[in-house]
Design a protein around this motif. Sequence first.
Motif, PDB file in Angstrom:
ATOM      1  N   GLN A 158       0.845  -1.182   0.000  1.00 48.55           N
ATOM      2  CA  GLN A 158       0.000   0.000   0.000  1.00 48.55           C
ATOM      3  C   GLN A 158       0.885   1.239   0.000  1.00 48.55           C
ATOM      4  O   GLN A 158       1.733   1.414   0.876  1.00 48.55           O
ATOM      5  N   PHE A 159       0.719   2.097  -1.015  1.00 51.76           N
ATOM      6  CA  PHE A 159       1.468   3.343  -1.091  1.00 51.76           C
ATOM      7  C   PHE A 159       0.538   4.487  -1.456  1.00 51.76           C
ATOM      8  O   PHE A 159      -0.454   4.297  -2.168  1.00 51.76           O
ATOM      9  N   TYR A 160       0.894   5.657  -0.967  1.00 50.32           N
ATOM     10  CA  TYR A 160       0.193   6.872  -1.375  1.00 50.32           C
ATOM     11  C   TYR A 160       0.630   7.265  -2.787  1.00 50.32           C
ATOM     12  O   TYR A 160      -0.193   7.556  -3.657  1.00 50.32           O
ATOM     13  N   ILE A 161       1.939   7.262  -3.030  1.00 51.98           N
ATOM     14  CA  ILE A 161       2.474   7.657  -4.330  1.00 51.98           C
ATOM     15  C   ILE A 161       3.346   6.549  -4.907  1.00 51.98           C
ATOM     16  O   ILE A 161       4.277   6.074  -4.266  1.00 51.98           O
ATOM     17  N   VAL A 162       3.028   6.146  -6.121  1.00 53.50           N
ATOM     18  CA  VAL A 162       3.926   5.367  -6.971  1.00 53.50           C
ATOM     19  C   VAL A 162       4.014   6.136  -8.280  1.00 53.50           C
ATOM     20  O   VAL A 162       2.993   6.454  -8.891  1.00 53.50           O
ATOM     21  N   LYS A 163       5.227   6.470  -8.690  1.00 50.78           N
ATOM     22  CA  LYS A 163       5.433   7.314  -9.864  1.00 50.78           C
ATOM     23  C   LYS A 163       5.534   6.480 -11.150  1.00 50.78           C
ATOM     24  O   LYS A 163       5.610   5.257 -11.126  1.00 50.78           O
ATOM     25  N   ASN A 164       5.577   7.183 -12.269  1.00 52.26           N
ATOM     26  CA  ASN A 164       5.844   6.585 -13.568  1.00 52.26           C
ATOM     27  C   ASN A 164       7.320   6.807 -13.874  1.00 52.26           C
ATOM     28  O   ASN A 164       7.696   7.734 -14.590  1.00 52.26           O
ATOM     29  N   ASP A 165       8.173   5.966 -13.276  1.00 50.19           N
ATOM     30  CA  ASP A 165       9.612   6.126 -13.477  1.00 50.19           C
ATOM     31  C   ASP A 165      10.315   4.793 -13.284  1.00 50.19           C
ATOM     32  O   ASP A 165       9.673   3.747 -13.099  1.00 50.19           O
ATOM     33  N   LEU A 166      11.621   4.825 -13.304  1.00 50.71           N
ATOM     34  CA  LEU A 166      12.405   3.593 -13.303  1.00 50.71           C
ATOM     35  C   LEU A 166      12.271   2.813 -12.005  1.00 50.71           C
ATOM     36  O   LEU A 166      12.163   1.580 -12.020  1.00 50.71           O
ATOM     37  N   LEU A 167      12.288   3.500 -10.850  1.00 47.36           N
ATOM     38  CA  LEU A 167      12.170   2.794  -9.578  1.00 47.36           C
ATOM     39  C   LEU A 167      10.809   2.108  -9.471  1.00 47.36           C
ATOM     40  O   LEU A 167      10.721   0.959  -9.032  1.00 47.36           O
TER      41      LEU A 167
ATOM     42  N   SER B 204       7.210  -6.370   7.810  1.00 46.85           N
ATOM     43  CA  SER B 204       6.470  -5.219   7.271  1.00 46.85           C
ATOM     44  C   SER B 204       7.374  -4.003   7.207  1.00 46.85           C
ATOM     45  O   SER B 204       8.374  -3.896   7.928  1.00 46.85           O
ATOM     46  N   TYR B 205       6.991  -3.090   6.325  1.00 50.62           N
ATOM     47  CA  TYR B 205       7.668  -1.805   6.181  1.00 50.62           C
ATOM     48  C   TYR B 205       6.647  -0.700   6.397  1.00 50.62           C
ATOM     49  O   TYR B 205       5.495  -0.805   5.951  1.00 50.62           O
ATOM     50  N   LEU B 206       7.074   0.380   7.054  1.00 46.59           N
ATOM     51  CA  LEU B 206       6.185   1.503   7.355  1.00 46.59           C
ATOM     52  C   LEU B 206       7.013   2.776   7.486  1.00 46.59           C
ATOM     53  O   LEU B 206       8.086   2.752   8.096  1.00 46.59           O
ATOM     54  N   GLY B 207       6.514   3.878   6.928  1.00 46.55           N
ATOM     55  CA  GLY B 207       7.241   5.129   7.113  1.00 46.55           C
ATOM     56  C   GLY B 207       6.882   6.174   6.083  1.00 46.55           C
ATOM     57  O   GLY B 207       5.792   6.173   5.524  1.00 46.55           O
ATOM     58  N   GLY B 208       7.833   7.066   5.808  1.00 39.81           N
ATOM     59  CA  GLY B 208       7.567   8.231   4.988  1.00 39.81           C
ATOM     60  C   GLY B 208       7.865   8.074   3.510  1.00 39.81           C
ATOM     61  O   GLY B 208       7.428   8.897   2.705  1.00 39.81           O
ATOM     62  N   TYR B 209       8.611   7.041   3.126  1.00 38.85           N
ATOM     63  CA  TYR B 209       8.999   6.888   1.732  1.00 38.85           C
ATOM     64  C   TYR B 209       7.861   6.372   0.860  1.00 38.85           C
ATOM     65  O   TYR B 209       7.167   5.413   1.212  1.00 38.85           O
ATOM     66  N   ASN B 210       7.685   7.018  -0.302  1.00 46.62           N
ATOM     67  CA  ASN B 210       6.859   6.495  -1.382  1.00 46.62           C
ATOM     68  C   ASN B 210       7.783   5.840  -2.405  1.00 46.62           C
ATOM     69  O   ASN B 210       8.945   5.584  -2.111  1.00 46.62           O
ATOM     70  N   VAL B 211       7.261   5.583  -3.603  1.00 41.99           N
ATOM     71  CA  VAL B 211       8.069   4.943  -4.641  1.00 41.99           C
ATOM     72  C   VAL B 211       8.244   5.906  -5.807  1.00 41.99           C
ATOM     73  O   VAL B 211       7.282   6.277  -6.481  1.00 41.99           O
ATOM     74  N   GLY B 212       9.460   6.342  -6.023  1.00 44.19           N
ATOM     75  CA  GLY B 212       9.772   7.267  -7.104  1.00 44.19           C
ATOM     76  C   GLY B 212      11.244   7.623  -7.055  1.00 44.19           C
ATOM     77  O   GLY B 212      11.910   7.450  -6.025  1.00 44.19           O
ATOM     78  N   MET B 213      11.758   8.133  -8.135  1.00 45.13           N
ATOM     79  CA  MET B 213      13.184   8.397  -8.228  1.00 45.13           C
ATOM     80  C   MET B 213      13.656   9.467  -7.245  1.00 45.13           C
ATOM     81  O   MET B 213      14.808   9.451  -6.819  1.00 45.13           O
ATOM     82  N   GLU B 214      12.786  10.439  -6.910  1.00 49.57           N
ATOM     83  CA  GLU B 214      13.211  11.469  -5.964  1.00 49.57           C
ATOM     84  C   GLU B 214      13.532  10.886  -4.591  1.00 49.57           C
ATOM     85  O   GLU B 214      14.320  11.453  -3.830  1.00 49.57           O
ATOM     86  N   TYR B 215      12.927   9.736  -4.265  1.00 48.07           N
ATOM     87  CA  TYR B 215      13.142   9.130  -2.951  1.00 48.07           C
ATOM     88  C   TYR B 215      14.485   8.412  -2.855  1.00 48.07           C
ATOM     89  O   TYR B 215      14.903   8.016  -1.769  1.00 48.07           O
ATOM     90  N   ILE B 216      15.138   8.244  -4.005  1.00 52.32           N
ATOM     91  CA  ILE B 216      16.512   7.710  -3.995  1.00 52.32           C
ATOM     92  C   ILE B 216      17.466   8.778  -4.545  1.00 52.32           C
ATOM     93  O   ILE B 216      18.442   8.485  -5.223  1.00 52.32           O
ATOM     94  N   ASP B 217      17.124  10.042  -4.257  1.00 54.06           N
ATOM     95  CA  ASP B 217      18.001  11.192  -4.486  1.00 54.06           C
ATOM     96  C   ASP B 217      18.238  11.497  -5.967  1.00 54.06           C
ATOM     97  O   ASP B 217      19.333  11.926  -6.347  1.00 54.06           O
ATOM     98  N   GLN B 218      17.222  11.308  -6.791  1.00 53.49           N
ATOM     99  CA  GLN B 218      17.364  11.571  -8.222  1.00 53.49           C
ATOM    100  C   GLN B 218      16.575  12.801  -8.673  1.00 53.49           C
ATOM    101  O   GLN B 218      16.330  12.975  -9.851  1.00 53.49           O
ATOM    102  N   ASP B 219      16.167  13.644  -7.724  1.00 54.85           N
ATOM    103  CA  ASP B 219      15.497  14.906  -8.046  1.00 54.85           C
ATOM    104  C   ASP B 219      16.438  16.051  -7.681  1.00 54.85           C
ATOM    105  O   ASP B 219      16.752  16.249  -6.511  1.00 54.85           O
TER     106      ASP B 219
END
Length: 398
Positions: free
Chosen positions: A72-81, A157-172
Motif C-alpha cells: 500500500q502506497f500513497y504515491i507510486v510514480k511513472n519512473d524507473l524505480l 512489514s515496512y512503514l514510514g515516509g517513503y513512497n516509490v519514485g526516483m526522488e526518494y533515492i536522491d534523483q530529483d
Amino acid sequence: MGWIIGIILIIPILLLLAYMNFHLGKRVHAKQYKENKYPDRQGQIQLITSGMELFQSYFEDLKQAQSSIQIQFYIVKNDLLSQTLFTVLEEQAKRGVKIHVLLDWLGSRTVPRKWIKNAQQHGIEFAFCHKPKWLFLFFSLQQRNHRKTTIIDGKISYLGGYNVGMEYIDQDPKLSPWRDYHIRIQGKGVFDLQQEFRLDWKRATGKNIQVKEKNFSHEGELKYQIFPSEGVDLDKKWVQLIQKANHTIVIGTPYFIPPKNLFSELTNALKRGVQLKLLVPNTSDHPIVKEASFWYLRRLLSLGGSVYQFEKGFFHAKIVIIDSQLCSIGTANFDYRSFFLNNEMTCFIYDKTFITHAEDTVEKDIQQSETLSLHNLKQVGWFVRVKEGIGWLVKGLL
C-alpha cells in the motif's frame, strides 16, 4: 456585462456549497468512524533513513517472499524505480506468491495503465482506493490514503515516509538528498498492519483477503504498538501524550500546521518548562505550506522553543520523541490534513535502545540544519506575508 455579473454571483455560491459539502462530509465521516485498537507488541524494528538503503532491503525482502505480499502506497510514480517494483512483483507472481497492491487514486494517478494491465495478467490483484464519492464530492476529493505499508508473508512489514519514485533515492535535483525515516518491523504488529490492509482493501474493492496470524514467539523484545487513524482522533491522541511530557519533546515533520488543541498543548508544555525541538525542512515542495507554518513558529520561538530548518536536501521524516520514553514513526505529518483528512499509520515505540538511536539520528539532522530565530522570522517580506495569509485561510486543507 451581464455574464460577468452572473459569474461574480455564482462564484460565492459555489464556494459556499463546497464549504458546506466539505464540513458535512467530515461530520458524517467522524460519526461513522470506528477506531481499531491494537495491543502493545514485541518484536524487532530497524530504522532506515536512506532511500537507497531502504529499497535495497525492500526489494530483497520482496524477492524472498514465499506466500504473500500486500503493498500500500500513497504515491507510486511513472519512473524507473516504480517500474522496478512492478518487475519484482511480476517475477514473484510467476512463482505463485499471492500479491495485492493498493494505491491512492490521486497520489498514484500517473502509474501507467499498461503496467497495471500487465500486472493483472500475471495474477497480481490491483486496486485504487479513496476514489471521489458523489454524495460528499468536495470532502472525498480531499481524503487521501496516505499510508505506506508493505506486509511480506505476514512476517515482515515496512512503514514510514517513503513512497516509490526516483526522488526518494536522491534523483530529483531540487529535493535531493531526500531525508526520510522508514522502519522494518518483525513481530505480531505485522499482523495488525495486515488487518488494516484488509480493511482498506475491503473498502476499495468489496472483497475480503483471508490471512492467518503467524507465530512470533522468538521475534525479539522491542516493545511497540501500531496505531491506525482515518482523520479522526489522532490529534486527541497527541494531546494526551504531550500533556504527559515532563522534560523534552522532539518533533520532526515536513509540514507543521497543527490544529488549535494540539498547538495549545505544545505552548502549555513550553510554559511548564518542557524543552521543545522542532525540525522542519528549509526547502519546500509546496507553494504555501512552509509559509503557513510561520505563525506557529513565531509563537513557539517566543516561548523558548527551538526550531531548526534542515539544509541538506528535503526533510520528509515524521518522528516525535517524548521524554526519551516514547518514539513515534509513521506516515502522519504534523498538519491538518494528516490529523483530519488522511488515512495514516503510526508506530509507537517504547524501547530505550531504539529511542536512543532515533534521538542520535535526529540530532545528526539538526547538526545539518540552520537555527531559526524569532528576529529573522519577523523580518520576512510582503510576498511571504501574503503566502502566509493564504496558508492561514486554507490551513484546513494543508
